[in-house]
Design a protein around this motif. Structure first.
Motif, PDB file in Angstrom:
ATOM      1  N   PRO A   1      -9.533  18.601   5.088  1.00  0.00           N
ATOM      2  CA  PRO A   1      -9.017  18.780   3.723  1.00  0.00           C
ATOM      3  C   PRO A   1      -7.662  18.102   3.562  1.00  0.00           C
ATOM      4  CG  PRO A   1      -9.862  20.845   4.565  1.00  0.00           C
ATOM      5  CD  PRO A   1      -9.851  19.903   5.736  1.00  0.00           C
ATOM      6  N   LEU A   2      -7.464  17.440   2.442  1.00  0.00           N
ATOM      7  CA  LEU A   2      -6.169  16.811   2.150  1.00  0.00           C
ATOM      8  C   LEU A   2      -5.064  17.849   2.168  1.00  0.00           C
ATOM      9  CD1 LEU A   2      -5.233  14.214  -0.490  1.00  0.00           C
ATOM     10  CD2 LEU A   2      -4.220  16.476  -0.696  1.00  0.00           C
ATOM     11  N   ASP A   3      -3.953  17.526   2.796  1.00  0.00           N
ATOM     12  CA  ASP A   3      -2.764  18.383   2.849  1.00  0.00           C
ATOM     13  C   ASP A   3      -1.762  17.845   1.833  1.00  0.00           C
ATOM     14  OD1 ASP A   3      -0.398  19.734   3.402  1.00  0.00           O
ATOM     15  OD2 ASP A   3      -0.646  19.602   5.575  1.00  0.00           O
ATOM     16  N   THR A   4      -1.463  18.607   0.808  1.00  0.00           N
ATOM     17  CA  THR A   4      -0.596  18.110  -0.266  1.00  0.00           C
ATOM     18  C   THR A   4       0.830  17.836   0.202  1.00  0.00           C
ATOM     19  OG1 THR A   4      -0.123  20.381  -0.965  1.00  0.00           O
ATOM     20  CG2 THR A   4      -1.928  19.229  -2.084  1.00  0.00           C
ATOM     21  N   THR A   5       1.220  18.418   1.343  1.00  0.00           N
ATOM     22  CA  THR A   5       2.592  18.222   1.833  1.00  0.00           C
ATOM     23  C   THR A   5       2.683  17.144   2.907  1.00  0.00           C
ATOM     24  OG1 THR A   5       2.372  19.944   3.525  1.00  0.00           O
ATOM     25  CG2 THR A   5       3.129  20.630   1.340  1.00  0.00           C
ATOM     26  N   LYS A   6       1.555  16.698   3.410  1.00  0.00           N
ATOM     27  CA  LYS A   6       1.544  15.706   4.483  1.00  0.00           C
ATOM     28  C   LYS A   6       1.753  14.304   3.918  1.00  0.00           C
ATOM     29  CE  LYS A   6      -1.407  13.907   8.216  1.00  0.00           C
ATOM     30  NZ  LYS A   6      -2.709  14.042   8.924  1.00  0.00           N
ATOM     31  N   THR A   7       2.433  13.459   4.684  1.00  0.00           N
ATOM     32  CA  THR A   7       2.636  12.070   4.287  1.00  0.00           C
ATOM     33  C   THR A   7       1.511  11.210   4.853  1.00  0.00           C
ATOM     34  OG1 THR A   7       5.041  12.312   4.191  1.00  0.00           O
ATOM     35  CG2 THR A   7       4.172  10.066   4.423  1.00  0.00           C
ATOM     36  N   TYR A   8       0.879  10.447   3.977  1.00  0.00           N
ATOM     37  CA  TYR A   8      -0.222   9.554   4.360  1.00  0.00           C
ATOM     38  C   TYR A   8       0.188   8.102   4.135  1.00  0.00           C
ATOM     39  CZ  TYR A   8      -3.162  13.774   4.156  1.00  0.00           C
ATOM     40  OH  TYR A   8      -3.707  15.017   4.360  1.00  0.00           O
ATOM     41  N   LEU A   9      -0.397   7.222   4.950  1.00  0.00           N
ATOM     42  CA  LEU A   9      -0.223   5.787   4.746  1.00  0.00           C
ATOM     43  C   LEU A   9      -1.411   5.294   3.923  1.00  0.00           C
ATOM     44  CD1 LEU A   9       1.447   3.244   5.372  1.00  0.00           C
ATOM     45  CD2 LEU A   9       0.005   2.904   7.389  1.00  0.00           C
ATOM     46  N   VAL A  10      -1.099   4.677   2.780  1.00  0.00           N
ATOM     47  CA  VAL A  10      -2.131   4.314   1.807  1.00  0.00           C
ATOM     48  C   VAL A  10      -2.161   2.795   1.626  1.00  0.00           C
ATOM     49  CG1 VAL A  10      -2.935   4.596  -0.565  1.00  0.00           C
ATOM     50  CG2 VAL A  10      -1.802   6.507   0.615  1.00  0.00           C
ATOM     51  N   GLY A  11      -3.286   2.171   1.965  1.00  0.00           N
ATOM     52  CA  GLY A  11      -3.469   0.756   1.677  1.00  0.00           C
ATOM     53  C   GLY A  11      -3.721   0.568   0.190  1.00  0.00           C
ATOM     54  N   THR A  12      -3.068  -0.421  -0.414  1.00  0.00           N
ATOM     55  CA  THR A  12      -3.158  -0.605  -1.863  1.00  0.00           C
ATOM     56  C   THR A  12      -2.930  -2.079  -2.188  1.00  0.00           C
ATOM     57  OG1 THR A  12      -2.314   0.198  -3.999  1.00  0.00           O
ATOM     58  CG2 THR A  12      -0.715  -0.034  -2.211  1.00  0.00           C
ATOM     59  N   ASN A  13      -2.769  -2.400  -3.451  1.00  0.00           N
ATOM     60  CA  ASN A  13      -2.384  -3.764  -3.833  1.00  0.00           C
ATOM     61  C   ASN A  13      -1.091  -3.714  -4.627  1.00  0.00           C
ATOM     62  OD1 ASN A  13      -3.032  -3.717  -6.826  1.00  0.00           O
ATOM     63  ND2 ASN A  13      -5.073  -3.271  -6.038  1.00  0.00           N
ATOM     64  N   ASP A  14      -0.429  -4.853  -4.746  1.00  0.00           N
ATOM     65  CA  ASP A  14       0.896  -4.868  -5.360  1.00  0.00           C
ATOM     66  C   ASP A  14       0.874  -4.490  -6.830  1.00  0.00           C
ATOM     67  OD1 ASP A  14      -0.399  -7.236  -6.045  1.00  0.00           O
ATOM     68  OD2 ASP A  14       1.371  -8.495  -5.839  1.00  0.00           O
ATOM     69  N   PHE A  15      -0.246  -4.685  -7.494  1.00  0.00           N
ATOM     70  CA  PHE A  15      -0.368  -4.283  -8.900  1.00  0.00           C
ATOM     71  C   PHE A  15      -0.299  -2.764  -9.032  1.00  0.00           C
ATOM     72  CE2 PHE A  15      -3.365  -2.971 -12.309  1.00  0.00           C
ATOM     73  CZ  PHE A  15      -2.664  -3.439 -13.405  1.00  0.00           C
ATOM     74  N   LEU A  16      -1.071  -2.053  -8.235  1.00  0.00           N
ATOM     75  CA  LEU A  16      -1.033  -0.592  -8.272  1.00  0.00           C
ATOM     76  C   LEU A  16       0.312  -0.065  -7.784  1.00  0.00           C
ATOM     77  CD1 LEU A  16      -4.566   0.447  -6.940  1.00  0.00           C
ATOM     78  CD2 LEU A  16      -3.711   0.690  -9.274  1.00  0.00           C
ATOM     79  N   ALA A  17       0.833  -0.676  -6.718  1.00  0.00           N
ATOM     80  CA  ALA A  17       2.099  -0.210  -6.154  1.00  0.00           C
ATOM     81  C   ALA A  17       3.233  -0.292  -7.163  1.00  0.00           C
ATOM     82  CB  ALA A  17       2.442  -1.017  -4.907  1.00  0.00           C
ATOM     83  N   ALA A  18       3.131  -1.236  -8.091  1.00  0.00           N
ATOM     84  CA  ALA A  18       4.167  -1.397  -9.117  1.00  0.00           C
ATOM     85  C   ALA A  18       3.929  -0.509 -10.337  1.00  0.00           C
ATOM     86  CB  ALA A  18       4.241  -2.850  -9.548  1.00  0.00           C
ATOM     87  N   GLY A  19       2.907   0.360 -10.277  1.00  0.00           N
ATOM     88  CA  GLY A  19       2.642   1.272 -11.385  1.00  0.00           C
ATOM     89  C   GLY A  19       1.625   0.768 -12.378  1.00  0.00           C
ATOM     90  N   GLY A  20       0.914  -0.315 -12.032  1.00  0.00           N
ATOM     91  CA  GLY A  20      -0.081  -0.863 -12.939  1.00  0.00           C
ATOM     92  C   GLY A  20      -1.228   0.086 -13.207  1.00  0.00           C
ATOM     93  N   ASP A  21      -1.893  -0.121 -14.356  1.00  0.00           N
ATOM     94  CA  ASP A  21      -3.019   0.705 -14.802  1.00  0.00           C
ATOM     95  C   ASP A  21      -2.630   2.170 -14.998  1.00  0.00           C
ATOM     96  OD1 ASP A  21      -5.169  -0.919 -15.371  1.00  0.00           O
ATOM     97  OD2 ASP A  21      -5.949  -0.942 -13.330  1.00  0.00           O
ATOM     98  N   GLY A  22      -1.348   2.416 -15.270  1.00  0.00           N
ATOM     99  CA  GLY A  22      -0.905   3.773 -15.575  1.00  0.00           C
ATOM    100  C   GLY A  22      -0.519   4.610 -14.379  1.00  0.00           C
TER     101      GLY A  22
END
Length: 501
Positions: free
Chosen positions: A439-460
């Motif tokens: 189960p996802l732990d809301t307090t745990k820090t995860y490493l998330v692969g993404t793209n620079d568009f999403l990382a910059a807040g794109g698509d809301g």
């Protein structure tokens, strides 16, 4: 004429229309104008793309020639992030861009963070191919203690000597893959620039910092370092419409992608620098014709690359679903494939990809580079961010907030399984999230692969803007998918990663 606090020269009283010609004639008679033309953050845009306002290098050459007709002496420099960014330069690992810049006649260039995307040994090879110096005074080889490339260069502008000091952003190690910069260290911009200015200022008439550190850092450099006449920057993609005077130093930057070419005019009175002005030049109403020789060379590279895109990189047994109405509403095998490739490339716990970034399906059978580029045509780079579980849940709620409507922000996932209730109120739909079977732990820090568009807040996804980027690979989504297919990795099915409760 008199100097003002903003560094510009102006008449010392109001003038009437009939006086304008006399004043301009006086300026021509008493002042010598020399110019520095500059680009930055071209990111491999060798071609012209009218719908994006991208002029391409053939028109950069035309503008450079135009300035040479208007000014007594001219230099041409670049602020970095130039050798990487499109397939037309990736194919030769930057050599095509170097040869085009040689053709145009560049005089100096700062190494940007993305110049290291092919590894620093490749940068050294490109530096040997360049007819101009590539500068980075704050990048030091650990083993020898020597600069990786030249610290500064001195160019003649008429009878004046201009010293260019190169500075590369010190956060480069998190903006490219760590293996690309293993064995070199990026030192503090301000400290090294101060040292280099002191070393060069007695050898030249003017000192110019040629930086790839960002506009805010450029202002700090102006505040902290004496003896700098001009800073020509890059990295932040800032459109500085005209050089502005900040703490006794002019600062300039020319946006991005050859959407603008900058020019800084230096005015000398009685052999001393009196002032500067300048502007950004854009191709409004297509007033510039491409330089014929450079355009011919560009087209040669484009043809060669387009032929190379027909290369078969692998074969698949099933159609990879990238149709708009699918990838913007539900899990697809192509969404699963790209996120698996992203997670593997970043060594992340999970990976996410917006469905709007998937633009086409890939049919069963032989797969070409062209097929992948059709499916992932955007210049989206693969990154990794650290974030807590509660931020991931917030993002997943955003992903499903408008379901069943089509949503370019619909997130495809790897490394996690999501259950949701489509009948629940928006932002209250997630019922279960598992990561690596737990189960996802809301307090745990995860490493998330993404793209620079999403990382910059794109698509809301505003929640991603404040999350730390710990890896910026500098590689396109299309590049990592090509590598993944070439490797023969298993192609995933629709596996129930995102299901209704």
């Amino acid at each position: 004429m008199t100097g003002y606090t903003n560094g510009y020269m102006r008449p010392n009283q109001n003038i009437a229309p009939h006086q304008v010609d006399a004043i301009l004639e006086r300026q021509d008679n008493y002042f010598t104008k020399r110019s520095i033309v500059h680009t930055n953050d071209m990111h491999g845009r060798v071609m012209q793309y009218d719908d994006e306002g991208v002029m391409g290098l053939a028109k950069v050459h035309t503008i450079y020639d135009l300035i040479k007709q208007q000014s007594e002496d001219v230099l041409l420099v670049d602020g970095g992030d130039t050798f990487h960014g499109t397939n037309h330069v990736h194919y030769t690992e930057g050599q095509a861009m170097v040869e085009l810049m040689n053709q145009i006649g560049y005089d100096a260039m700062a190494a940007g963070n993305h110049e290291f995307n092919y590894g620093y040994n490749r940068l050294l090879e490109l530096s040997d191919l360049a007819d101009f110096p590539i500068l980075a005074s704050n990048v030091i080889v650990d083993e020898t203690g020597e600069p990786l490339v030249e610290r500064y260069s001195i160019a003649e502008l008429g009878d004046k000597k201009i010293g260019f000091v190169g500075i590369t952003t010190e956060d480069t190690p998190i903006r490219t893959h760590p293996s690309n910069v293993e064995g070199i260290t990026f030192y503090n911009d301000v400290e090294i620039a101060k040292r280099e200015v002191e070393a060069i200022e007695d050898k030249v008439d003017q000192v110019v910092l040629l930086t790839h550190s960002g506009h805010s850092v450029d202002q700090t450099l102006a505040e902290e370092i004496e003896g700098v006449d001009l800073i020509i920057g890059g990295h932040s993609h800032t459109a500085v419409e005209q050089p502005f005077y900040h703490d006794r130093t002019f600062i300039a930057q020319a946006h991005e992608h050859t959407k603008a070419v900058g020019v800084v005019n230096l005015y000398y009175y009685e052999d001393e620098l009196a002032s500067m002005n300048g502007q950004l030049i854009r191709d409004v109403n297509e007033r510039f014709e491409p330089h014929p020789e450079t355009d011919k060379l560009v087209q040669q590279y484009v043809t060669k690359v387009d032929e190379a895109l027909s290369e078969v990189i692998g074969s698949i047994d099933t159609r990879l679903e990238g149709d708009r109405e699918v990838v913007r509403r539900e899990e697809s095998n192509l969404g699963n494939l790209i996120t698996d490739a992203m997670r593997q490339r970043t060594d992340a716990d999970v990976a996410i990809m917006n469905g709007g970034g998937i633009r086409d399906s890939i049919e069963a059978g032989d797969v070409t580079i062209h097929d992948v580029m059709n499916a992932f045509p955007f210049i989206n780079l693969v990154e990794a961010q650290e974030m807590t579980g509660d931020v991931l849940v917030e993002a997943l709620e955003e992903s499903l907030s408008v379901y069943p409507e089509s949503n370019g922000g619909f997130l495809h996932v790897s490394g996690m399984n999501v259950q949701y209730d489509p009948e629940a109120a928006p932002y209250e739909r997630i019922t279960s999230v598992e990561i690596d079977g737990e189960p996802l732990d809301t307090t745990k820090t995860y490493l998330v692969g993404t793209n620079d568009f999403l990382a910059a807040g794109g698509d809301g996804y505003a929640m991603f803007e404040d999350q730390e980027i710990v890896l910026s690979t500098g590689e396109l989504l299309s590049e990592i998918l090509i590598d993944y297919i070439r490797s023969g990795e298993e192609i995933p099915d629709v596996e129930g990663r995102i299901v209704q409760q």
